[in-house]
Structure formats: C-alpha cells, structure tokens
Design an enzyme around this catalytic site. Structure first.
Site, short mmCIF file in Angstrom:
data_model
loop_
_atom_site.label_atom_id
_atom_site.label_comp_id
_atom_site.label_asym_id
_atom_site.label_seq_id
_atom_site.Cartn_x
_atom_site.Cartn_y
_atom_site.Cartn_z
N ARG A 85 -42.68 26.53 14.14
CA ARG A 85 -43.94 26.28 14.87
C ARG A 85 -44.95 25.49 14.04
O ARG A 85 -45.84 24.87 14.58
CB ARG A 85 -44.55 27.57 15.37
CG ARG A 85 -45.08 28.47 14.28
CD ARG A 85 -45.88 29.61 14.84
NE ARG A 85 -45.04 30.57 15.53
CZ ARG A 85 -45.39 31.86 15.68
NH1 ARG A 85 -46.56 32.29 15.23
NH2 ARG A 85 -44.59 32.70 16.28
N ARG A 140 -40.62 29.10 9.51
CA ARG A 140 -40.27 30.06 10.58
C ARG A 140 -39.06 29.56 11.34
O ARG A 140 -38.82 28.35 11.43
CB ARG A 140 -41.45 30.24 11.53
CG ARG A 140 -42.69 30.86 10.88
CD ARG A 140 -43.76 31.11 11.92
NE ARG A 140 -43.38 32.21 12.78
CZ ARG A 140 -43.88 33.45 12.68
NH1 ARG A 140 -44.80 33.74 11.79
NH2 ARG A 140 -43.47 34.38 13.50
N HIS A 178 -44.37 29.02 5.05
CA HIS A 178 -43.45 29.88 5.79
C HIS A 178 -42.62 29.00 6.72
O HIS A 178 -43.15 28.43 7.67
CB HIS A 178 -44.27 30.90 6.58
CG HIS A 178 -43.44 31.92 7.31
ND1 HIS A 178 -44.01 32.97 7.99
CD2 HIS A 178 -42.10 32.05 7.49
CE1 HIS A 178 -43.05 33.71 8.53
NE2 HIS A 178 -41.89 33.16 8.26
N GLU A 214 -41.93 31.32 1.97
CA GLU A 214 -41.96 32.57 2.73
C GLU A 214 -40.93 32.45 3.84
O GLU A 214 -40.86 31.41 4.50
CB GLU A 214 -43.37 32.69 3.30
CG GLU A 214 -43.79 34.08 3.66
CD GLU A 214 -45.14 34.06 4.34
OE1 GLU A 214 -46.11 33.61 3.71
OE2 GLU A 214 -45.20 34.48 5.50
N GLU A 221 -44.98 41.82 -2.62
CA GLU A 221 -46.31 41.38 -2.20
C GLU A 221 -46.86 42.48 -1.32
O GLU A 221 -46.34 42.75 -0.23
CB GLU A 221 -46.24 40.06 -1.43
CG GLU A 221 -47.63 39.60 -0.98
CD GLU A 221 -47.62 38.27 -0.25
OE1 GLU A 221 -46.73 37.43 -0.51
OE2 GLU A 221 -48.51 38.07 0.61
N THR A 281 -47.48 36.86 10.52
CA THR A 281 -46.60 37.96 10.12
C THR A 281 -47.28 39.30 10.39
O THR A 281 -48.42 39.51 9.98
CB THR A 281 -46.29 37.84 8.61
OG1 THR A 281 -45.91 36.51 8.34
CG2 THR A 281 -45.17 38.79 8.22
N HIS A 311 -51.20 26.35 7.95
CA HIS A 311 -52.08 25.95 9.04
C HIS A 311 -52.51 24.48 8.98
O HIS A 311 -53.08 23.96 9.94
CB HIS A 311 -53.27 26.90 9.16
CG HIS A 311 -52.81 28.24 9.66
ND1 HIS A 311 -51.92 28.35 10.69
CD2 HIS A 311 -53.04 29.50 9.24
CE1 HIS A 311 -51.64 29.64 10.91
NE2 HIS A 311 -52.31 30.35 10.03
N HIS A 321 -52.41 38.54 2.66
CA HIS A 321 -52.58 38.62 4.12
C HIS A 321 -53.99 39.08 4.47
O HIS A 321 -54.42 40.14 4.05
CB HIS A 321 -51.55 39.55 4.79
CG HIS A 321 -51.24 39.10 6.19
ND1 HIS A 321 -52.11 39.25 7.23
CD2 HIS A 321 -50.16 38.45 6.69
CE1 HIS A 321 -51.58 38.73 8.32
NE2 HIS A 321 -50.39 38.21 8.02
N ASN A 351 -51.45 29.20 0.87
CA ASN A 351 -50.52 29.08 1.98
C ASN A 351 -51.06 27.96 2.90
O ASN A 351 -52.15 28.09 3.47
CB ASN A 351 -50.43 30.42 2.72
CG ASN A 351 -49.50 30.34 3.91
OD1 ASN A 351 -49.52 29.37 4.66
ND2 ASN A 351 -48.69 31.36 4.11
N1 PXP Z 1 -48.61 36.64 2.68
C1 PXP Z 1 -47.70 36.69 3.66
C2 PXP Z 1 -46.41 37.37 3.39
C3 PXP Z 1 -47.94 36.09 4.92
O1 PXP Z 1 -47.03 36.18 5.90
C4 PXP Z 1 -49.15 35.40 5.12
C5 PXP Z 1 -49.40 34.70 6.42
O2 PXP Z 1 -48.54 33.63 6.54
C6 PXP Z 1 -50.06 35.36 4.06
C7 PXP Z 1 -49.79 36.01 2.86
C8 PXP Z 1 -51.36 34.63 4.18
O3 PXP Z 1 -52.14 35.32 5.11
P1 PXP Z 1 -53.51 34.69 5.58
O4 PXP Z 1 -53.18 33.43 6.29
O5 PXP Z 1 -54.09 35.75 6.46
O6 PXP Z 1 -54.31 34.42 4.33
#
Ligand code: PXP
Length: 241
Positions: free
Chosen positions: A49, A45, A43, A70, A151, A101, A10, A191, A7
C-alpha cells in the site's frame, strides 16, 4: 545511547495517493540521514500500500546508515528479505484491514515459525527484532526463538490519557526492558511516539533504538524532512548525551 530510526512509509503513502513517482522515499531517506538519523525503517506490506519492492531495493543500495526492514513472516516477504539483505528486520503482525500495525507479534503462538525465520535471517547476516507488547512471556519467547532484539510496542503508552494510565504504561515498558536485558536482548521501542510524548520514553535508560514514523513525516510536510528529523534527534538526545 538511544538513537532514532525514521520510518518513511508515509512518504510513500503520499506518492501512492496519486500513483505518481513523487515524493520519493529514497530522497526522504537521504534527508533523514543528513539530519543524523541512525537508521531508516520501511514496512514492505503484502498489499504494497505504500512501500514497494523497488523502494526496498534502491534503499538498500542508497542508505548508508542502518536499513531496518519491517515485515510480516509471510513466506514471499521473508524470501525478499533474504535477497535484499537489510541490516535488520523487524517482524510484525500484519492484517490487511488495519490502518497501521496493530498489537505486537504473538511470539508465543508463532514461536516455531519465528525460530525458522530467525535462522534464515541469521544465515544472511541480518539482525532480527520482534515487535511485541511489553509482556514477559512475549519477551521470553522472542529470546528463546533466537531474536537479537525486541521492539517494545509503545502504542498503549501513546494512547494513555490519564497520568495514572501513562505511568502504568511506562512502568510496563521499564519492566519489559529489564526482562529483555536479562535475556540478553537489545531493546528497541516504537509506535505512536510523537514530539509531545517522546520525553518520558527517551528518559528510560537501556532503550537503545526508537522507530518513529507518522509524527516525523507529518511535521516534515510543514518544515521539511531534515529539520523534522533533527528536532526528534534533539529530543531523544537530551537524555542520551
Ligand atoms: N514500529 C513498528 C513496528 C511499526 O509497525 C510502526 C508503524 O509502521 C512504527 C514503529 C512507527 O509508528 P508511528 O508511525 O506511529 O511512529
């Protein structure tokens, strides 16, 4: 075999800190892919952001591995997914005030809307995964709504501080996996997973996709996106030759 989707939200967060055009999440996606990632997750959003519409468009054209979008089930975002056609969407709840999330999608409460969105995604050839807490009623509701995958939310596992609490959260994930597989769902997890806590989750057989963001991007700031991704793939791969 379990695989890693990185992901890269960031990377876009850093860009947006200066409203600049770097670092480009598309470059980061290429680095992840060169490291051997199975997929790229972003994601989009509603408040844009971090990831924006241009990122999603260019990533769709650039990413050769799995492109997992996402998103919430808000209508304007669902329409964008129909146009972009990622390989997979992961449906999440979305709340403007949250840092990330929080909680899973309530598939029991929103089952009707979920079934509609699933149908529309399937019409475009897009797989649907629902991000849910590992509770049997949520897994059953996801299956009944036609989802291809769930998930399982690993945030509660990641936040567990005692051995007993960690064991309890892992047991919930294992039970969730069993119900998911029984219902013919593909089972993903994600997550809050990090280089330190991934091992016991990676060891759970039958979890076949991990979505990991913050920890990888945080390490990538220091060592680079490619080595950071590679290290996580190695940790997951220890259990999945
Ligand atoms: N899975 C989902 C559904 C999420 O919303 C997120 C955060 O965007 C992640 C995985 C990844 O989480 P993390 O950034 O804590 O690894």
């Amino acid at each position: 075999m379990a695989v890693l989707n990185v992901n890269i939200d960031h990377v876009a967060t850093i860009r947006q800190a200066r409203l600049a055009d770097e670092p480009d999440p598309v470059w980061a996606a290429v680095e992840c892919e060169l490291a051997g990632a199975n997929g790229i997750t972003v994601h989009l959003r509603q408040d844009r952001r971090h990831i924006n519409d241009r990122d999603v468009r260019v990533l769709k054209e650039t990413v050769a591995c799995k492109f997992n979008l996402e998103m919430s089930m808000a209508e304007p975002i669902v329409k964008i997914a129909e146009q972009i056609r990622p390989d997979q969407v992961t449906l999440v709840p979305e709340n403007r005030a949250e840092l990330t999330t929080e909680g899973g999608l309530d598939c029991v409460r929103h089952q009707q809307r979920l079934a509609q969105v699933v149908k529309r995604m399937h019409k475009k050839g897009i797989l649907v995964s629902a991000f849910i807490v590992p509770a049997s009623e949520q897994i059953v509701a996801s299956a009944e709504a036609g989802c291809d995958a769930v998930e399982l939310h690993t945030g509660m596992y990641a936040n567990a501080r005692t051995q007993k609490a960690v064991a309890r959260r892992l047991a919930e994930l294992v039970a969730g996996r069993d119900i998911g597989l029984e219902r013919k769902l593909v089972v993903h997890a994600g997550h809050g997973l990090t280089y330190r806590n991934i091992d016991p989750v990676a060891a759970v057989e039958g979890l076949c996709e991990f979505n990991i963001g913050h920890s990888i991007v945080a390490r990538a700031v220091l060592v680079g996106m490619r080595p950071a991704t590679r290290e996580m793939i190695e940790l997951i791969g220890k259990h999945h030759a």
